[in-house]
Scaffold this motif. Structure first.
Motif, PDB file in Angstrom:
ATOM      1  N   ASP A  99      -8.045  -7.188   1.427  1.00 34.12           N
ATOM      2  CA  ASP A  99      -7.706  -6.951   2.827  1.00 34.12           C
ATOM      3  C   ASP A  99      -6.321  -7.486   3.179  1.00 34.12           C
ATOM      4  O   ASP A  99      -5.550  -6.842   3.902  1.00 34.12           O
ATOM      5  CB  ASP A  99      -8.758  -7.580   3.749  1.00 34.12           C
ATOM      6  CG  ASP A  99     -10.119  -6.938   3.584  1.00 34.12           C
ATOM      7  OD1 ASP A  99     -10.168  -5.697   3.482  1.00 34.12           O
ATOM      8  OD2 ASP A  99     -11.127  -7.668   3.543  1.00 34.12           O
ATOM      9  N   THR A 100      -5.986  -8.664   2.664  1.00 28.68           N
ATOM     10  CA  THR A 100      -4.705  -9.279   3.018  1.00 28.68           C
ATOM     11  C   THR A 100      -3.604  -9.041   1.983  1.00 28.68           C
ATOM     12  O   THR A 100      -2.442  -9.307   2.254  1.00 28.68           O
ATOM     13  CB  THR A 100      -4.871 -10.797   3.197  1.00 28.68           C
ATOM     14  OG1 THR A 100      -5.247 -11.379   1.934  1.00 28.68           O
ATOM     15  CG2 THR A 100      -5.949 -11.106   4.226  1.00 28.68           C
ATOM     16  N   LEU A 101      -3.980  -8.562   0.792  1.00 32.98           N
ATOM     17  CA  LEU A 101      -3.039  -8.390  -0.324  1.00 32.98           C
ATOM     18  C   LEU A 101      -2.363  -9.712  -0.675  1.00 32.98           C
ATOM     19  O   LEU A 101      -1.169  -9.759  -0.993  1.00 32.98           O
ATOM     20  CB  LEU A 101      -1.984  -7.324   0.002  1.00 32.98           C
ATOM     21  CG  LEU A 101      -2.507  -5.915   0.281  1.00 32.98           C
ATOM     22  CD1 LEU A 101      -1.353  -4.954   0.535  1.00 32.98           C
ATOM     23  CD2 LEU A 101      -3.371  -5.414  -0.873  1.00 32.98           C
ATOM     24  N   GLU A 102      -3.137 -10.775  -0.639  1.00 31.51           N
ATOM     25  CA  GLU A 102      -2.644 -12.094  -1.021  1.00 31.51           C
ATOM     26  C   GLU A 102      -3.558 -12.697  -2.095  1.00 31.51           C
ATOM     27  O   GLU A 102      -4.685 -12.246  -2.293  1.00 31.51           O
ATOM     28  CB  GLU A 102      -2.601 -13.028   0.199  1.00 31.51           C
ATOM     29  CG  GLU A 102      -1.596 -12.594   1.261  1.00 31.51           C
ATOM     30  CD  GLU A 102      -1.586 -13.546   2.448  1.00 31.51           C
ATOM     31  OE1 GLU A 102      -2.514 -14.378   2.558  1.00 31.51           O
ATOM     32  OE2 GLU A 102      -0.656 -13.452   3.264  1.00 31.51           O
TER      33      GLU A 102
ATOM     34  N   GLU B   8       0.859  -1.176   0.000  1.00 27.84           N
ATOM     35  CA  GLU B   8       0.000   0.000   0.000  1.00 27.84           C
ATOM     36  C   GLU B   8       0.896   1.227   0.000  1.00 27.84           C
ATOM     37  O   GLU B   8       1.995   1.213   0.547  1.00 27.84           O
ATOM     38  CB  GLU B   8      -0.887   0.025   1.245  1.00 27.84           C
ATOM     39  CG  GLU B   8      -1.846  -1.146   1.366  1.00 27.84           C
ATOM     40  CD  GLU B   8      -2.622  -1.090   2.671  1.00 27.84           C
ATOM     41  OE1 GLU B   8      -3.535  -0.246   2.775  1.00 27.84           O
ATOM     42  OE2 GLU B   8      -2.304  -1.864   3.581  1.00 27.84           O
ATOM     43  N   LEU B   9       0.412   2.315  -0.611  1.00 25.71           N
ATOM     44  CA  LEU B   9       1.124   3.581  -0.586  1.00 25.71           C
ATOM     45  C   LEU B   9       0.398   4.559   0.323  1.00 25.71           C
ATOM     46  O   LEU B   9      -0.829   4.538   0.415  1.00 25.71           O
ATOM     47  CB  LEU B   9       1.227   4.165  -1.998  1.00 25.71           C
ATOM     48  CG  LEU B   9       2.026   3.352  -3.017  1.00 25.71           C
ATOM     49  CD1 LEU B   9       1.972   4.019  -4.384  1.00 25.71           C
ATOM     50  CD2 LEU B   9       3.463   3.176  -2.576  1.00 25.71           C
ATOM     51  N   SER B  10       1.159   5.415   0.976  1.00 28.47           N
ATOM     52  CA  SER B  10       0.553   6.423   1.835  1.00 28.47           C
ATOM     53  C   SER B  10      -0.214   7.432   0.983  1.00 28.47           C
ATOM     54  O   SER B  10      -0.114   7.442  -0.245  1.00 28.47           O
ATOM     55  CB  SER B  10       1.642   7.138   2.642  1.00 28.47           C
ATOM     56  OG  SER B  10       2.476   7.873   1.756  1.00 28.47           O
TER      57      SER B  10
ATOM     58  N   ALA C 228       5.479   6.754   0.681  1.00 23.60           N
ATOM     59  CA  ALA C 228       6.032   5.754   1.586  1.00 23.60           C
ATOM     60  C   ALA C 228       5.260   4.440   1.474  1.00 23.60           C
ATOM     61  O   ALA C 228       4.064   4.389   1.770  1.00 23.60           O
ATOM     62  CB  ALA C 228       5.980   6.256   3.030  1.00 23.60           C
ATOM     63  N   PRO C 229       5.914   3.352   1.030  1.00 21.81           N
ATOM     64  CA  PRO C 229       5.219   2.065   0.993  1.00 21.81           C
ATOM     65  C   PRO C 229       5.004   1.506   2.391  1.00 21.81           C
ATOM     66  O   PRO C 229       5.817   1.702   3.294  1.00 21.81           O
ATOM     67  CB  PRO C 229       6.171   1.173   0.178  1.00 21.81           C
ATOM     68  CG  PRO C 229       7.510   1.798   0.332  1.00 21.81           C
ATOM     69  CD  PRO C 229       7.274   3.270   0.502  1.00 21.81           C
ATOM     70  N   ARG C 230       3.907   0.795   2.580  1.00 20.17           N
ATOM     71  CA  ARG C 230       3.618   0.165   3.862  1.00 20.17           C
ATOM     72  C   ARG C 230       2.906  -1.150   3.581  1.00 20.17           C
ATOM     73  O   ARG C 230       2.469  -1.414   2.463  1.00 20.17           O
ATOM     74  CB  ARG C 230       2.756   1.073   4.737  1.00 20.17           C
ATOM     75  CG  ARG C 230       1.423   1.459   4.094  1.00 20.17           C
ATOM     76  CD  ARG C 230       0.715   2.548   4.869  1.00 20.17           C
ATOM     77  NE  ARG C 230      -0.573   2.860   4.267  1.00 20.17           N
ATOM     78  CZ  ARG C 230      -1.333   3.877   4.611  1.00 20.17           C
ATOM     79  NH1 ARG C 230      -0.947   4.699   5.563  1.00 20.17           N
ATOM     80  NH2 ARG C 230      -2.497   4.082   4.025  1.00 20.17           N
ATOM     81  N   SER C 231       2.823  -1.985   4.595  1.00 15.29           N
ATOM     82  CA  SER C 231       2.193  -3.299   4.456  1.00 15.29           C
ATOM     83  C   SER C 231       2.782  -4.062   3.277  1.00 15.29           C
ATOM     84  O   SER C 231       2.066  -4.615   2.448  1.00 15.29           O
ATOM     85  CB  SER C 231       0.669  -3.154   4.285  1.00 15.29           C
ATOM     86  OG  SER C 231       0.109  -2.466   5.372  1.00 15.29           O
ATOM     87  N   VAL C 232       4.104  -4.101   3.195  1.00 17.23           N
ATOM     88  CA  VAL C 232       4.768  -4.771   2.093  1.00 17.23           C
ATOM     89  C   VAL C 232       4.555  -6.278   2.202  1.00 17.23           C
ATOM     90  O   VAL C 232       4.702  -6.866   3.269  1.00 17.23           O
ATOM     91  CB  VAL C 232       6.272  -4.442   2.081  1.00 17.23           C
ATOM     92  CG1 VAL C 232       6.986  -5.222   0.982  1.00 17.23           C
ATOM     93  CG2 VAL C 232       6.472  -2.938   1.888  1.00 17.23           C
ATOM     94  N   ARG C 233       4.184  -6.909   1.078  1.00 13.32           N
ATOM     95  CA  ARG C 233       3.927  -8.352   1.056  1.00 13.32           C
ATOM     96  C   ARG C 233       4.705  -8.996  -0.098  1.00 13.32           C
ATOM     97  O   ARG C 233       4.931  -8.376  -1.136  1.00 13.32           O
ATOM     98  CB  ARG C 233       2.436  -8.644   0.827  1.00 13.32           C
ATOM     99  CG  ARG C 233       1.496  -8.070   1.857  1.00 13.32           C
ATOM    100  CD  ARG C 233       1.368  -8.983   3.067  1.00 13.32           C
ATOM    101  NE  ARG C 233       0.180  -8.682   3.838  1.00 13.32           N
ATOM    102  CZ  ARG C 233       0.055  -7.679   4.696  1.00 13.32           C
ATOM    103  NH1 ARG C 233       1.049  -6.833   4.840  1.00 13.32           N
ATOM    104  NH2 ARG C 233      -1.060  -7.501   5.379  1.00 13.32           N
ATOM    105  N   ASP C 234       5.063 -10.254   0.115  1.00 16.36           N
ATOM    106  CA  ASP C 234       5.598 -11.088  -0.963  1.00 16.36           C
ATOM    107  C   ASP C 234       4.400 -11.773  -1.601  1.00 16.36           C
ATOM    108  O   ASP C 234       3.981 -12.842  -1.174  1.00 16.36           O
ATOM    109  CB  ASP C 234       6.591 -12.099  -0.399  1.00 16.36           C
ATOM    110  CG  ASP C 234       7.149 -13.031  -1.468  1.00 16.36           C
ATOM    111  OD1 ASP C 234       6.803 -12.867  -2.651  1.00 16.36           O
ATOM    112  OD2 ASP C 234       7.937 -13.932  -1.111  1.00 16.36           O
ATOM    113  N   LEU C 235       3.840 -11.137  -2.633  1.00 17.87           N
ATOM    114  CA  LEU C 235       2.638 -11.679  -3.258  1.00 17.87           C
ATOM    115  C   LEU C 235       2.904 -13.053  -3.854  1.00 17.87           C
ATOM    116  O   LEU C 235       2.046 -13.942  -3.809  1.00 17.87           O
ATOM    117  CB  LEU C 235       2.118 -10.725  -4.326  1.00 17.87           C
ATOM    118  CG  LEU C 235       0.893 -11.193  -5.123  1.00 17.87           C
ATOM    119  CD1 LEU C 235      -0.293 -11.465  -4.204  1.00 17.87           C
ATOM    120  CD2 LEU C 235       0.519 -10.169  -6.193  1.00 17.87           C
ATOM    121  N   SER C 236       4.079 -13.268  -4.402  1.00 21.65           N
ATOM    122  CA  SER C 236       4.390 -14.546  -5.041  1.00 21.65           C
ATOM    123  C   SER C 236       4.271 -15.721  -4.081  1.00 21.65           C
ATOM    124  O   SER C 236       3.969 -16.841  -4.495  1.00 21.65           O
ATOM    125  CB  SER C 236       5.801 -14.514  -5.640  1.00 21.65           C
ATOM    126  OG  SER C 236       5.842 -13.705  -6.792  1.00 21.65           O
TER     127      SER C 236
END
Length: 301
Positions: free
Chosen positions: A81-84, A21-23, A28-36
Motif C-alpha cells: 500500500d505504501t511502497l515502503e 506504480e505504472l498506469s 506514465a509513472p505515478r506515486s514515485v517513492r524513494d524506496l531507499s
C-alpha cells in the motif's frame, strides 16, 4: 516498477532505489517513492533491485555492488500500500565459497518453497529459508552441467538478470552476458594485478582510465528455459540475444556509472502476458529504464 537511481554530486556518489506504480498503459509513472529512504540495515548503497512474490508477500532483493568483498545481497519485505520497506533488510548468506562480486541471484518461489538460480552454467540452484529474522540461510541444492557454448562463444557467458517466471511446465529466465570489444582488448592479460593500489593517487587515476579503455564491454540480453520440477534441469538456451545494444538509441554522453561499459542492455524483470506475449524490462546504457514486448516464438525459438 523498481529501478536504480545514480546520484552524483562532485566527488560524492550515491546509489539508491526508486519505486513507482505504472498506469494501465505502462507508460506514465505515478506515486514515485524513494524506496531507499525506508530501508534500514541494508547498507548505504543499493543496486539492481528485483521483485519477488513469496507466499503472497512482496519483497525486493538488491546488492551493494562492490562496497564489500565479497559483496552482499539483501532482501527486504515491502508494504504494497505504501511502497515502503516493511521490515529490516536481511543479508543472504551462502554456504561455502563464492565469488567476490555476484550481483544477481535470481530468486523464485516454487510450490511454496523459495529457491534462487545462483549460476546458469552449470545450472546451480540454491534453497533459501526466510524463517526467523536476521541473515537468510542459502544452501546449494541442485547442480546440473550443460553446454551453453552455442550462445557463450559469441556473446559471453550467461549471467543473472530477470527472476525466472513459470510458464506451464517450465521456467523462462532472461539473462545478461558481456563481451570485450576494442582493438587493444588482447593486452588486458598483460596488465599487472593489484599494483594501482600502491601508486600515488593521481598517477593511479590516470592509469585506471587507461585500463578502462582497454576493458570496454558490450552487454547483451538473452533467454533460457529450465524444468518446473526439481532438480530444475535446464532445457534450452536461445541461440541469439533478444536484446542488443546496437538496436537501441546511442549512449547520451553523460557521465558513465560504469566506465568499462561502452553499450549496455540489461534484463531486469519479465511478465508473462499469456498466451503469446512477454513484457520485458531492461536497463539501457546505465541511464534509462525500458520496456519491450516479445512474442512467445521470439523467446523460445
Amino acid at each position: 516498477m523498481a529501478y536504480r537511481v545514480d546520484l552524483v554530486s562532485g566527488k560524492r556518489s550515491q546509489r539508491r532505489i526508486g519505486i513507482c506504480e505504472l498506469s494501465n498503459g505502462i507508460s506514465a509513472p505515478r506515486s514515485v517513492r524513494d524506496l531507499s529512504a525506508s530501508i534500514h540495515g541494508g547498507g548505504e548503497f543499493h543496486y539492481d533491485p528485483r521483485f519477488l512474490i513469496y507466499r503472497d508477500r512482496l519483497f525486493i532483493h538488491y546488492n551493494n555492488h562492490s562496497r564489500t568483498r565479497p559483496n552482499r545481497i539483501f532482501v527486504v519485505e515491502l508494504d504494497v500500500d505504501t511502497l515502503e520497506a516493511k521490515s529490516t533488510a536481511r543479508p543472504l548468506e551462502l554456504d561455502g565459497q563464492r565469488q567476490e562480486i555476484e550481483k544477481n541471484w535470481m530468486l523464485f518461489e516454487h510450490e511454496g518453497d523459495l529457491f534462487a538460480v545462483y549460476r546458469i552454467a552449470p545450472h546451480t540452484i540454491l534453497q533459501l529459508d526466510l524463517a526467523g529474522s536476521g541473515s537468510v540461510h542459502c544452501g546449494r541444492r541442485y547442480e546440473t552441467a550443460w553446454d551453453v557454448s552455442i550462445y557463450a562463444d559469441r556473446y559471453g557467458v550467461p549471467c543473472g538478470g530477470a527472476p525466472p517466471v513459470r510458464r506451464g511446465e517450465q521456467y523462462v529466465s532472461f539473462f545478461h552476458s558481456r563481451i570485450q570489444v576494442g582493438a587493444l582488448r588482447h593486452l588486458l592479460p598483460l596488465w599487472p594485478k593489484g599494483w594501482l593500489a600502491r601508486l600515488p593517487r593521481y598517477p593511479a587515476a590516470i592509469l585506471r582510465r587507461v585500463y578502462w579503455q582497454l576493458d570496454q564491454r558490450y552487454y547483451y540480453g538473452g533467454a533460457y528455459t529450465f524444468a518446473a520440477t526439481p532438480p530444475f534441469e535446464p532445457i534450452a538456451i536461445h541461440q541469439e540475444p533478444l536484446l542488443r545494444p546496437e538496436w537501441e538509441r546511442p549512449y547520451s554522453g553523460r557521465r558513465r556509472s560504469n566506465q568499462t561499459a561502452r553499450a549496455v542492455v540489461y534484463p531486469c524483470g519479465a511478465i508473462d502476458e499469456s498466451p503469446d506475449r512477454w513484457l520485458l524490462s531492461y536497463g539501457l546504457h546505465d541511464e534509462a529504464c525500458c520496456l519491450r514486448r516479445f512474442s512467445q516464438s521470439e523467446v523460445t525459438s
